[in-house]
Design a protein around this motif. Structure first.
Motif, PDB file in Angstrom:
ATOM      1  N   VAL A  79       1.109  -1.170   0.058  1.00 24.72           N
ATOM      2  CA  VAL A  79      -0.127   0.029  -0.074  1.00 24.72           C
ATOM      3  C   VAL A  79       1.077   1.313   0.065  1.00 24.72           C
ATOM      4  CG1 VAL A  79      -1.853   1.285   1.103  1.00 24.72           C
ATOM      5  CG2 VAL A  79      -1.895  -1.192   1.342  1.00 24.72           C
ATOM      6  N   ARG A  80       0.523   2.107  -0.860  1.00 27.08           N
ATOM      7  CA  ARG A  80       1.418   3.294  -1.160  1.00 27.08           C
ATOM      8  C   ARG A  80       0.695   4.663  -1.073  1.00 27.08           C
ATOM      9  NH1 ARG A  80       5.962   5.092  -5.318  1.00 27.08           N
ATOM     10  NH2 ARG A  80       6.087   7.191  -4.621  1.00 27.08           N
ATOM     11  N   HIS A  89       8.331  -0.286   2.199  1.00 31.34           N
ATOM     12  CA  HIS A  89       7.087  -1.236   2.406  1.00 31.34           C
ATOM     13  C   HIS A  89       6.175  -0.889   1.522  1.00 31.34           C
ATOM     14  CE1 HIS A  89       7.976  -2.382   6.612  1.00 31.34           C
ATOM     15  NE2 HIS A  89       8.335  -3.455   5.874  1.00 31.34           N
ATOM     16  N   GLY A 140       4.231  15.965  10.738  1.00 32.29           N
ATOM     17  CA  GLY A 140       6.061  15.656  10.751  1.00 32.29           C
ATOM     18  C   GLY A 140       6.647  16.882  10.162  1.00 32.29           C
ATOM     19  N   THR A 145       6.518  14.165   2.905  1.00 33.67           N
ATOM     20  CA  THR A 145       6.089  12.709   3.644  1.00 33.67           C
ATOM     21  C   THR A 145       4.548  12.519   3.220  1.00 33.67           C
ATOM     22  OG1 THR A 145       7.755  13.173   5.197  1.00 33.67           O
ATOM     23  CG2 THR A 145       6.330  11.525   5.638  1.00 33.67           C
ATOM     24  N   ALA A 148      -0.659   9.659   5.310  1.00 36.15           N
ATOM     25  CA  ALA A 148      -1.301   8.409   5.788  1.00 36.15           C
ATOM     26  C   ALA A 148      -0.334   7.669   6.538  1.00 36.15           C
ATOM     27  CB  ALA A 148      -1.810   7.658   4.415  1.00 36.15           C
ATOM     28  N   LEU A 150       2.367   8.457   7.921  1.00 37.22           N
ATOM     29  CA  LEU A 150       2.917   8.977   9.132  1.00 37.22           C
ATOM     30  C   LEU A 150       1.800   9.073  10.318  1.00 37.22           C
ATOM     31  CD1 LEU A 150       4.819  12.064   9.485  1.00 37.22           C
ATOM     32  CD2 LEU A 150       2.326  12.395  10.367  1.00 37.22           C
ATOM     33  N   LEU A 152      -0.671   6.922  10.441  1.00 43.14           N
ATOM     34  CA  LEU A 152      -0.975   5.449  11.078  1.00 43.14           C
ATOM     35  C   LEU A 152       0.243   4.919  11.867  1.00 43.14           C
ATOM     36  CD1 LEU A 152      -2.273   3.898   7.947  1.00 43.14           C
ATOM     37  CD2 LEU A 152      -3.833   4.465   9.877  1.00 43.14           C
ATOM     38  N   ILE A 156       4.901  11.911  14.800  1.00 46.92           N
ATOM     39  CA  ILE A 156       5.697  13.000  15.598  1.00 46.92           C
ATOM     40  C   ILE A 156       6.160  14.453  14.857  1.00 46.92           C
ATOM     41  CG2 ILE A 156       6.302  11.231  17.104  1.00 46.92           C
ATOM     42  CD1 ILE A 156       9.245  11.377  16.234  1.00 46.92           C
ATOM     43  N   GLY A 202      -0.177   0.086   8.938  1.00 52.63           N
ATOM     44  CA  GLY A 202      -1.340  -0.326   7.936  1.00 52.63           C
ATOM     45  C   GLY A 202      -1.698  -1.772   8.100  1.00 52.63           C
ATOM     46  N   ILE A 206      -7.028  -0.585   4.582  1.00 49.77           N
ATOM     47  CA  ILE A 206      -6.471   0.794   3.819  1.00 49.77           C
ATOM     48  C   ILE A 206      -7.241   1.899   4.329  1.00 49.77           C
ATOM     49  CG2 ILE A 206      -6.163   1.759   1.832  1.00 49.77           C
ATOM     50  CD1 ILE A 206      -5.597  -0.914   0.344  1.00 49.77           C
ATOM     51  N   VAL A 207      -6.886   2.939   4.834  1.00 52.21           N
ATOM     52  CA  VAL A 207      -7.470   4.225   5.174  1.00 52.21           C
ATOM     53  C   VAL A 207      -7.721   5.115   3.820  1.00 52.21           C
ATOM     54  CG1 VAL A 207      -7.510   6.211   6.535  1.00 52.21           C
ATOM     55  CG2 VAL A 207      -6.833   4.142   7.555  1.00 52.21           C
ATOM     56  N   PHE A 426      10.014   4.798  12.500  1.00 55.97           N
ATOM     57  CA  PHE A 426      11.522   4.807  12.303  1.00 55.97           C
ATOM     58  C   PHE A 426      11.993   3.668  12.056  1.00 55.97           C
ATOM     59  CE2 PHE A 426      11.711   9.524  14.262  1.00 55.97           C
ATOM     60  CZ  PHE A 426      11.032   9.894  13.103  1.00 55.97           C
TER      61      PHE A 426
END
Ligand code: FAD
Length: 469
Positions: A79-80, A89, A140, A145, A148, A150, A152, A156, A202, A206-207, A426
């Motif tokens: 999922v991107r 990922h 962030g 970035t 989504a 970030l 899930l 920060i 994720g 999928i949001v 991270f």
């Protein structure tokens, strides 16, 4: 299908893709297409994977179609959203990428101070819309970035000590489950899922859209870095520790160690020198911010002071040139409870051996509003951490990358006596045991139970995976 073995899958029948095209409005990109090479690329240049199909979704219906297609054909699924996963990922070898990056709708309700944000939006796009109304959503520090991924993981950022993590401002989410069903999640609807989405990555679906609470901020804030030479780091870091000990929630800081970058704001004689900087952002009135940061600016002999009143939007894009897409990135991360003398000594020693001009270490100040949300309220772990280390061993290409990785690992290993939790966003591919450590045993078990309910076959497994098995 319950165990992650590799990021690969078997071949896909081309006729099946033609069939999908009848129920899919977005582009379906295959290896033979001219845009394939660009479409499969992610932010981290060290990731080079070749999916069989990239399904560029235009909306919820496309996401549902793509998920059902993946299930029917037993495909590996990536999922991107923003494509910024450090371990890559969001792309796979073989299988399907469900690409949300075209879904960029953002709608602000200025009266209610809320935002509805589709899953392909980037942080800079969200800031652009919110700041038009004098509002902000905590997120962030690099504008390209994805919102989504970030969110899930937790989210920060530079105003979190005042307004909380991104997930602390999440009101609801629209989700397509592993069954291809559309559900809503909030405190009042599918509350168990809502808990898991706030830090569980994720893993559960999928949001497609997020709803956030917003806060008044800006347009100007006191923000930016103050730099000292790395030789001064022992004194600067000790001063810093004492200075932030009782600072207000409005102040958020990040210590950065690196070689001074070649940017217009950096004097030529400083470029390439090892420096330590404290990046500030005061989420409150400019006059108050100037008073609060004054002692920092006056400490020792700074070689550059860029901590001034500026547009919040300018602060939000300040780090962008340091993390362009295509360079080779590796990260090691850990939380530490406090900046004791030993931790400072490790920072000083490793700061002095930075070699790559694009390697950076960020030490995030935690606490404030983040620490006042109950540990059990969300899946995010690490609310009691004092600081979060993000040790980035970077190179512009494959040349020198292995050395940077080794260096980052050695810095991280030196800190191991002080590791507490770790922020899942991270992390690299570090194995199941490390994921369990990241969440803590209790939360990990709760996440596992949730995974068994929402994704028992582990369709969504290219992530910091909660193995349902
Ligand atoms: C340059 C840079 C700066 C960063 N700065 C910060 C920062 O300031 N604060 C912070 O908290 N983190 C930061 N991060 C870490 C960041 O939060 C993660 O890398 C995050 O995964 C990026 O999200 P994305 O949507 O861009 O990534 P993607 O690679 O698109 O997604 C990452 C993973 O998230 C999951 N995912 C993405 N979208 C969805 C969705 N809609 N539904 C379900 N699952 C989904 C998938 O598992 C996917 O593989 C930074 C990362 C980078 C590279």
């Amino acid at each position: 299908m319950s165990k992650v073995t590799a990021l690969t899958a078997g071949p896909l029948d081309p006729r099946a893709i033609d069939e999908l095209a009848t129920s899919f409005r977005g582009e379906l990109v295959r290896p033979r297409d001219a845009i394939y090479e660009e479409a499969r690329r992610v932010w981290n240049g060290s990731i080079d994977r070749r999916p069989e199909l990239i399904a560029r979704c235009t909306g919820v219906a496309d996401v549902i179609a793509a998920v059902r297609f993946a299930r029917t054909h037993d495909l590996l699924v990536a999922v991107r959203a923003g494509g910024h996963s450090f371990p890559g990922h969001s792309v796979c070898d073989g299988g399907i990428v469900i690409d949300l990056s075209e879904m960029k709708g953002i709608r602000i309700d200025p009266a209610a101070r809320t935002a509805r944000v589709q899953a392909g939006a980037l942080l800079g796009e969200l800031d652009h819309e919110t700041q038009a109304f004098g509002l902000a959503c905590p997120s962030g520090i690099v504008t390209h970035t994805g919102v989504a991924g970030l969110t899930l993981g937790g989210g920060i950022g530079i105003i979190m000590r005042k307004y909380g993590l991104t997930i602390d401002n999440l009101l609801s989410a629209d989700v397509v489950t592993a069954e291809g069903e559309f559900v809503k999640a909030s405190e009042s609807e599918n509350a168990d899922l809502f808990w898991g989405l706030r830090g569980g990555g994720g893993n559960f679906g999928i949001v497609t859209e997020f709803e956030f609470r917003l806060h008044r901020l800006g347009p100007h804030v006191v923000a930016g870095p103050v730099f000292w030479r790395m030789e001064d780091a022992p004194q600067v870091l000790r001063f810093y520790r004492d200075w932030i000990a009782d600072c207000p929630d409005e102040l958020m800081t990040i210590v950065v160690q690196r070689k001074a970058p070649a940017l217009p704001s950096v004097p030529p004689d400083l470029v390439g020198e090892r420096v330590v900087s404290v990046v500030c952002c005061y989420a409150g009135p400019v006059e108050d911010g100037e008073k609060v940061v004054a002692p920092l600016k006056q400490f020792g002999s700074p070689v550059l002071d860029l901590c001034v009143p500026k547009l919040f939007l300018a602060q939000q894009s300040m780090f962008d040139p340091s993390f362009p897409p295509g360079w080779w990135y590796y990260v090691r991360s850990c939380d530490v409870s406090q900046l004791n003398d030993h931790v400072i000594d490790i920072m000083v020693e490793h700061g002095q051996s930075i070699s790559s001009p694009v390697t950076t270490i960020a030490l995030w100040q935690m606490g404030g509003a983040v620490s006042r949300v109950g540990d059990d309220e969300t899946a995010f772990n690490g609310r009691t951490a004092g600081h979060t280390f993000n040790i980035n061993g970077n190179a512009k290409s494959a040349v020198g990358f292995e050395e940077e990785r080794e260096w980052a690992r050695s810095y991280w290993s030196a800190l191991s006596p002080y590791h507490s939790s770790v922020y899942v966003n991270f992390m690299m591919e570090e194995g199941e045991e490390r994921i369990r450590q990241a969440y803590g045993a209790e939360k990990y078990e709760r996440l596992k139970t949730l995974k068994r309910k929402y994704d028992p076959e582990n369709l969504f497994r290219l992530n910091q995976n909660i193995n349902p098995g």
